[in-house]
Design a protein around this motif. Structure first.
Motif, mmCIF file in Angstrom:
data_model
loop_
_atom_site.group_PDB
_atom_site.id
_atom_site.type_symbol
_atom_site.label_atom_id
_atom_site.label_comp_id
_atom_site.label_asym_id
_atom_site.label_seq_id
_atom_site.Cartn_x
_atom_site.Cartn_y
_atom_site.Cartn_z
ATOM 1 N N ASP A 253 4.144 14.054 -11.709
ATOM 2 C CA ASP A 253 4.684 14.107 -13.073
ATOM 3 C C ASP A 253 3.621 14.596 -14.055
ATOM 4 O OD1 ASP A 253 7.012 13.106 -12.022
ATOM 5 O OD2 ASP A 253 6.670 11.036 -12.691
ATOM 6 N N LEU A 254 2.393 14.124 -13.860
ATOM 7 C CA LEU A 254 1.303 14.507 -14.768
ATOM 8 C C LEU A 254 0.991 15.998 -14.637
ATOM 9 C CD1 LEU A 254 -0.766 13.512 -16.830
ATOM 10 C CD2 LEU A 254 -2.278 12.925 -14.923
ATOM 11 N N ALA A 255 0.983 16.499 -13.410
ATOM 12 C CA ALA A 255 0.712 17.926 -13.198
ATOM 13 C C ALA A 255 1.798 18.777 -13.832
ATOM 14 C CB ALA A 255 0.608 18.220 -11.700
ATOM 15 N N GLY A 256 3.053 18.343 -13.702
ATOM 16 C CA GLY A 256 4.156 19.081 -14.309
ATOM 17 C C GLY A 256 4.069 19.082 -15.832
ATOM 18 N N LEU A 257 3.697 17.936 -16.374
ATOM 19 C CA LEU A 257 3.560 17.823 -17.832
ATOM 20 C C LEU A 257 2.423 18.706 -18.338
ATOM 21 C CD1 LEU A 257 4.357 16.475 -20.511
ATOM 22 C CD2 LEU A 257 2.809 14.584 -19.919
ATOM 23 N N SER B 285 -4.050 2.751 -13.696
ATOM 24 C CA SER B 285 -3.670 1.378 -13.356
ATOM 25 C C SER B 285 -3.177 1.284 -11.912
ATOM 26 C CB SER B 285 -2.586 0.894 -14.324
ATOM 27 O OG SER B 285 -2.139 -0.388 -13.962
ATOM 28 N N LYS B 286 -2.340 2.232 -11.517
ATOM 29 C CA LYS B 286 -1.798 2.226 -10.157
ATOM 30 C C LYS B 286 -2.896 2.498 -9.132
ATOM 31 C CE LYS B 286 2.870 3.616 -11.541
ATOM 32 N NZ LYS B 286 3.847 4.718 -11.634
ATOM 33 N N GLN B 287 -3.817 3.393 -9.482
ATOM 34 C CA GLN B 287 -4.925 3.679 -8.567
ATOM 35 C C GLN B 287 -5.825 2.463 -8.385
ATOM 36 O OE1 GLN B 287 -6.488 7.155 -10.571
ATOM 37 N NE2 GLN B 287 -5.656 8.549 -9.019
ATOM 38 N N TYR C 79 0.840 -1.206 0.000
ATOM 39 C CA TYR C 79 0.000 0.000 0.000
ATOM 40 C C TYR C 79 0.875 1.256 0.000
ATOM 41 C CZ TYR C 79 -3.346 3.524 1.510
ATOM 42 O OH TYR C 79 -4.113 4.656 1.602
ATOM 43 N N ARG C 80 1.887 1.281 0.863
ATOM 44 C CA ARG C 80 2.761 2.449 0.933
ATOM 45 C C ARG C 80 3.496 2.665 -0.382
ATOM 46 N NH1 ARG C 80 3.419 0.650 6.416
ATOM 47 N NH2 ARG C 80 5.111 -0.737 5.813
ATOM 48 N N ASP C 81 3.973 1.564 -0.983
ATOM 49 C CA ASP C 81 4.700 1.672 -2.253
ATOM 50 C C ASP C 81 3.806 2.248 -3.349
ATOM 51 O OD1 ASP C 81 6.917 0.626 -1.037
ATOM 52 O OD2 ASP C 81 6.656 -1.407 -1.826
ATOM 53 N N TYR C 82 2.604 1.724 -3.473
ATOM 54 C CA TYR C 82 1.708 2.209 -4.531
ATOM 55 C C TYR C 82 1.177 3.605 -4.233
ATOM 56 C CZ TYR C 82 1.692 -1.722 -7.685
ATOM 57 O OH TYR C 82 2.076 -2.655 -8.628
ATOM 58 N N LYS C 83 0.997 3.916 -2.960
ATOM 59 C CA LYS C 83 0.594 5.270 -2.590
ATOM 60 C C LYS C 83 1.666 6.258 -3.047
ATOM 61 C CE LYS C 83 -2.295 7.907 -0.113
ATOM 62 N NZ LYS C 83 -3.731 8.020 -0.406
ATOM 63 N N GLU C 84 2.915 5.898 -2.830
ATOM 64 C CA GLU C 84 4.029 6.753 -3.248
ATOM 65 C C GLU C 84 4.100 6.853 -4.770
ATOM 66 O OE1 GLU C 84 8.919 6.953 -2.821
ATOM 67 O OE2 GLU C 84 7.756 5.616 -1.522
ATOM 68 N N MET C 85 3.896 5.709 -5.466
ATOM 69 C CA MET C 85 3.943 5.720 -6.929
ATOM 70 C C MET C 85 2.810 6.555 -7.521
ATOM 71 S SD MET C 85 5.189 1.932 -8.167
ATOM 72 C CE MET C 85 4.177 0.937 -7.098
ATOM 73 N N VAL C 86 1.615 6.455 -6.931
ATOM 74 C CA VAL C 86 0.486 7.265 -7.394
ATOM 75 C C VAL C 86 0.798 8.749 -7.208
ATOM 76 C CG1 VAL C 86 -1.897 7.947 -6.835
ATOM 77 C CG2 VAL C 86 -1.318 5.528 -7.112
#
Length: 298
Positions: A216-220, A267-269, A203-210
């Motif tokens: 990254d998406l906001a920056g793009l 997918s990650k969500q 959960y922590r890993d995917y929370k961090e990846m999300v």
């Protein structure tokens, strides 16, 4: 050293130097060099230990030193497992009853945290005593441990599994399975064997990846907005910009990247939601086990 034993059996406040001396004396008497120690004095010291734990966990207006409480419970467990304390069945009953009374206070909403954190060490002491004194009625204790196990899991503490393992190590005479819902207990055991304790890390890993993908998406998206603004200025300009075609290619690449990041985020969500669902389902099983246990006690 001043006599610390409270003859009236009411918890008394002990300063840090007092408790330090108490711990040193107790561990010394139960060491290899303390084989000839007075059993009565050992029992007095154990009583004082539990008295202090009661006082310390209540806080009494001070901050609670959880680490010290964990260390002291570990020391009690080690002393009992050593077999050198000369504790009688009556002494074991007194220790268990006192500890049970202490940890019953942790059921109050306003003072849960220190009890939840130290419940793993409480479970260790109970398991150690049960090996020496299996004839005790552990029903109330098991009920408390089931409660604290579910609270540890709810608070995302991996140590819930240690409480579960201590429950499994209780003697057959205690028969935790018979005292609870056998089907639910076996389901919990199956989940444990399949690695349910890894859910928090996943959960922590995917929370961090999300979070990183959202960043990254906001920056793009900001870069895309800037690129579109620049192209709009060039389009309205009387002079045809030399790099207008290059800007179009860059924008197209960024839009393709945005689509990829949005799919990756989705997918990650989805995986994160599945992990959350698993955590919630297992937490519900722990609650169900505890509820079934108390129903059987009635």
């Amino acid at each position: 050293m001043a006599k610390l034993h409270n003859l009236n059996r009411h918890p008394i406040a002990k300063t840090r130097p007092d408790i330090r001396d108490l711990r040193v004396e107790l561990m010394s008497l139960c060491s290899r060099d303390g084989r000839g120690a007075d059993p009565h004095r050992l029992r007095e010291l154990l009583d004082d230990y539990v008295d202090y734990l009661d006082t310390a966990l209540s806080g009494q207006g001070r901050s609670i030193d959880v680490s010290q409480i964990q260390e002291m419970l570990l020391e009690v467990s080690q002393i009992i497992r050593s077999g050198r304390a000369g504790v009688s069945a009556k002494d074991y009953r007194n220790i268990i009853s006192h500890l049970t009374g202490i940890y019953a206070k942790g059921l109050a909403e306003e003072m849960k945290c220190p009890f939840i954190i130290t419940s793993v060490d409480y479970a260790d002491v109970i398991e150690a005593i049960s090996q020496e004194y299996p004839a005790f009625d552990y029903r109330e204790v098991v009920g408390q441990l089931l409660y604290y196990m579910s609270q540890l899991f709810r608070n995302r503490k991996g140590s819930w599994k240690m409480v579960y393992e201590h429950l499994l190590l209780l003697p057959e005479s205690v028969d935790v399975l018979a005292l609870s819902n056998r089907k639910t207990f076996m389901e919990i055991q199956e989940w444990t064997e399949q690695g349910v304790d890894n859910l928090f890390q996943i959960y922590r890993d995917y929370k961090e990846m999300v979070g990183q993908t959202e960043h990254d998406l906001a920056g793009l998206e900001r870069r895309i907005a800037v690129q579109k603004d620049e192209m709009a200025v060039q389009k309205n300009s009387a002079v045809i910009a030399f790099d207008s075609l290059r800007k179009k290619r860059v924008l197209k690449a960024m839009l393709t990247q945005k689509t990829r990041l949005m799919e990756e985020l989705q997918s990650k969500q989805m995986i994160l939601e599945l992990v959350e669902d698993d955590i919630s389902e297992f937490e519900a099983k722990l609650v169900e086990l505890r509820r079934a246990y108390f129903i059987r006690l009635v």
